[in-house]
Write a protein that holds these residues in place. Structure first.
Motif, PDB file in Angstrom:
ATOM      1  N   LEU A   6       0.824  -1.210   0.000  1.00 57.91           N
ATOM      2  CA  LEU A   6       0.000   0.000   0.000  1.00 57.91           C
ATOM      3  C   LEU A   6       0.858   1.259   0.000  1.00 57.91           C
ATOM      4  N   GLY A  10       0.913   4.008  -2.935  1.00 60.81           N
ATOM      5  CA  GLY A  10       0.671   5.407  -2.584  1.00 60.81           C
ATOM      6  C   GLY A  10       1.759   6.323  -3.110  1.00 60.81           C
ATOM      7  N   CYS A  13       1.353   6.690  -6.860  1.00 58.13           N
ATOM      8  CA  CYS A  13       0.257   7.623  -7.165  1.00 58.13           C
ATOM      9  C   CYS A  13       0.689   9.068  -6.975  1.00 58.13           C
TER      10      CYS A  13
END
Length: 95
Positions: A6, A10, A13
């Motif tokens: 994750l 992140g 992104c």
């Protein structure tokens, strides 16, 4: 999902969001920054002295109407394609 996965997603992104802002040089449309292949082709054709052998039957009165017609054409095409895929998927589930 794992916490490390994750965090990596992140960070990716955030990089994908910030990279275009950093790469943007401040040039606008007038300086040709957003010019595409259509613009380059149109300029080349105009420079060659080509004379079209026909003219349009109807020209939209403004750019907004032209954009509306283009969006309407895209929406109709998307509806037709969506219907076809839905129909084929429904036929597959029926069998």
């Amino acid at each position: 999902m794992k916490t490390s996965t994750l965090i990596i997603l992140g960070v990716i992104c955030i990089v994908l969001f910030i990279a275009p802002l950093v790469m943007y040089s401040g040039l606008g449309e007038n300086e040709g920054y957003f010019g595409g292949a259509d613009d380059a082709a149109g300029e080349t054709i105009e420079e060659s002295g080509f004379e079209p052998w026909f003219s349009s039957i109807w020209e939209p009165p403004s750019g907004e109407i032209e954009s509306l017609l283009f969006a309407l054409q895209a929406a109709i095409g998307a509806i037709i394609i969506g219907y076809a895929f839905g129909y084929w998927r429904g036929k597959g589930k029926e069998e």
